[in-house]
Design a protein around this motif. Structure first.
Motif, PDB file in Angstrom:
ATOM      1  N   TYR A  90      46.110  43.334  42.866  1.00  0.00           N
ATOM      2  CA  TYR A  90      46.196  41.887  42.572  1.00  0.00           C
ATOM      3  C   TYR A  90      46.602  41.738  41.107  1.00  0.00           C
ATOM      4  O   TYR A  90      46.507  42.673  40.304  1.00  0.00           O
ATOM      5  CB  TYR A  90      44.869  41.174  42.859  1.00  0.00           C
ATOM      6  CG  TYR A  90      43.694  41.646  42.012  1.00  0.00           C
ATOM      7  CD1 TYR A  90      43.335  40.968  40.850  1.00  0.00           C
ATOM      8  CD2 TYR A  90      42.941  42.766  42.398  1.00  0.00           C
ATOM      9  CE1 TYR A  90      42.264  41.393  40.075  1.00  0.00           C
ATOM     10  CE2 TYR A  90      41.880  43.191  41.645  1.00  0.00           C
ATOM     11  CZ  TYR A  90      41.532  42.504  40.473  1.00  0.00           C
ATOM     12  OH  TYR A  90      40.478  42.928  39.710  1.00  0.00           O
ATOM     13  N   GLU A  91      47.057  40.514  40.773  1.00  0.00           N
ATOM     14  CA  GLU A  91      47.618  40.287  39.448  1.00  0.00           C
ATOM     15  C   GLU A  91      46.666  39.456  38.580  1.00  0.00           C
ATOM     16  O   GLU A  91      45.984  38.554  39.068  1.00  0.00           O
ATOM     17  CB  GLU A  91      48.970  39.557  39.550  1.00  0.00           C
ATOM     18  CG  GLU A  91      50.081  40.404  40.145  1.00  0.00           C
ATOM     19  CD  GLU A  91      51.411  39.679  40.140  1.00  0.00           C
ATOM     20  OE1 GLU A  91      51.413  38.476  39.758  1.00  0.00           O
ATOM     21  OE2 GLU A  91      52.427  40.279  40.518  1.00  0.00           O
ATOM     22  N   GLN A 104      49.018  44.308  36.943  1.00  0.00           N
ATOM     23  CA  GLN A 104      48.798  44.630  38.348  1.00  0.00           C
ATOM     24  C   GLN A 104      47.587  45.573  38.405  1.00  0.00           C
ATOM     25  O   GLN A 104      47.646  46.704  37.953  1.00  0.00           O
ATOM     26  CB  GLN A 104      50.038  45.285  38.962  1.00  0.00           C
ATOM     27  CG  GLN A 104      50.016  45.324  40.474  1.00  0.00           C
ATOM     28  CD  GLN A 104      51.355  45.784  41.033  1.00  0.00           C
ATOM     29  OE1 GLN A 104      52.310  46.005  40.285  1.00  0.00           O
ATOM     30  NE2 GLN A 104      51.424  45.937  42.344  1.00  0.00           N
ATOM     31  N   ASP A 116      43.118  47.082  43.761  1.00  0.00           N
ATOM     32  CA  ASP A 116      42.328  46.153  44.557  1.00  0.00           C
ATOM     33  C   ASP A 116      40.832  46.474  44.499  1.00  0.00           C
ATOM     34  O   ASP A 116      39.993  45.582  44.644  1.00  0.00           O
ATOM     35  CB  ASP A 116      42.818  46.164  46.008  1.00  0.00           C
ATOM     36  CG  ASP A 116      42.288  44.986  46.798  1.00  0.00           C
ATOM     37  OD1 ASP A 116      42.074  43.925  46.168  1.00  0.00           O
ATOM     38  OD2 ASP A 116      42.070  45.127  48.012  1.00  0.00           O
ATOM     39  N   PRO A 161      42.206  36.614  41.649  1.00  0.00           N
ATOM     40  CA  PRO A 161      43.613  36.991  41.468  1.00  0.00           C
ATOM     41  C   PRO A 161      44.414  35.841  40.883  1.00  0.00           C
ATOM     42  O   PRO A 161      44.242  34.677  41.261  1.00  0.00           O
ATOM     43  CB  PRO A 161      44.080  37.345  42.881  1.00  0.00           C
ATOM     44  CG  PRO A 161      42.821  37.770  43.592  1.00  0.00           C
ATOM     45  CD  PRO A 161      41.728  36.898  43.040  1.00  0.00           C
TER      46      PRO A 161
END
Length: 330
Positions: free
Chosen positions: A39-40, A82, A85, A122
């Motif tokens: 996720y970002e 990035q 997760d 995120p």
């Protein structure tokens, strides 16, 4: 060399080229993360320095992601991160741009946070903190060096005699030259004083060389200490006496604080005033004796008659003594 051997060699070189291309590709794309398993997060800085896409993101020194891209957003430079997760980034985590060694590449460093904050969702924006890079540090060191050089130059100019005033050293030299005779006189006087002290002359010299004088001084100091001790004892006793008087203890305390004794003293004083008034007025036997001369004259006449009677009794016999006495008295 026949055609078969030539073909075999060409095919071998072709396979080696494919293997080299595959290794290079894997090396360049080794930091890439699967978008489905990451996720970002976004971090904003005043400047991202030499940070670029593909650089690592570390949390407490452990690689947890990579920089996907860098971009401008208004007055800020953003780094889109990035993150794996399975990594939880707390809301109070702070992002900074650090260096991998003195000549290494940059990377984004994340703090662990307090551990009680909720995880970031995120797409959230991280808290960030700008840190000086190597160029800034070198520039600041150069500025400090320049200021130190200026300070040393000014100090050297002040001491070296440059300028209108001649500098500190020049002023010192001038002052020494102008007061050389005084300095010589002072030096001579110091030598004389030190010689007299060495010879035991004067009070201080005797104290330094005469053991008896030193002993007497110590004895005097001891006497002063004893007098001070006695004075403290006297003050302590006086304070105790004052405290007793304030409490009404003792004769003086009773006189000062006992109302009945004060009333008796007032009555006695009143009686004495009344008695003295009566004596001055001639009242009573004692007052008449003091103020009436006739009583004194009568008493004197009676004494004279008694004396004459005694003399007559001595001259005559015992038989007529009673008659003579009676005649003298009556």
């Amino acid at each position: 060399m026949n055609n078969a051997q030539m073909s075999a060699r060409v095919g071998l070189f072709f396979l080696l080229g494919l293997a080299l291309i595959w290794v290079t590709f894997e090396s360049l794309s080794g930091n890439a993360l699967d978008e489905d398993k990451s996720y970002e997060l976004t971090a904003r800085f005043a400047t991202i320095k030499e940070l670029k896409a593909g650089d690592e993101v570390r949390m407490a020194g452990v690689a947890v992601g990579m920089v996907r891209k860098t971009q401008l957003n208004g007055r800020f430079a953003e780094a889109v991160l990035q993150i794996q997760d399975n990594i939880v980034v707390p809301a109070d985590s702070v992002a900074t741009i650090a260096m991998s060694g003195l000549l290494g590449s940059n990377y984004v460093s994340l703090t662990l946070g307090a551990g009680e904050a909720a995880p970031l969702d995120p797409g959230s924006v991280l808290r960030s903190q700008d840190t000086p890079d190597l160029n800034t540090v070198v520039s600041q060191i150069g500025e400090v060096g320049r200021k130190v050089e200026e300070a040393l130059s000014n100090f050297s100019g002040s001491l070296g005699g440059g300028g209108e005033g001649g500098g500190v050293m020049g002023k010192l030299n001038t002052m020494v030259d102008e007061n050389s005779s005084r300095i010589s006189t002072i030096t001579t006087n110091l030598e004389v004083v030190s010689q007299r002290l060495r010879d035991g002359e004067g009070t201080l010299g005797k104290l330094l060389s005469d053991e008896q004088g030193y002993t007497e001084l110590i004895a005097a100091i001891e006497e002063i200490r004893g007098a001070a001790t006695e004075a403290r004892t006297f003050m302590s006793d006086a304070q105790g006496l004052v405290a007793q008087v304030k409490e009404g203890n003792g004769t003086l305390g009773a006189l000062l604080y006992d109302d009945s004794i004060a009333e008796d003293i007032r009555l006695s004083a009143a009686n004495l005033r009344e008695l003295s008034t009566k004596l001055n007025s001639g009242e009573g036997t004692l007052g008449r004796l003091i103020n009436d001369d006739s009583l004194f004259l009568e008493a004197q006449s009676a004494v004279q008659k008694v004396n004459r009677a005694v003399d007559g009794m001595a001259d005559q016999g015992p038989i007529t003594a009673v008659g003579v006495a009676a005649n003298s008295l009556f």
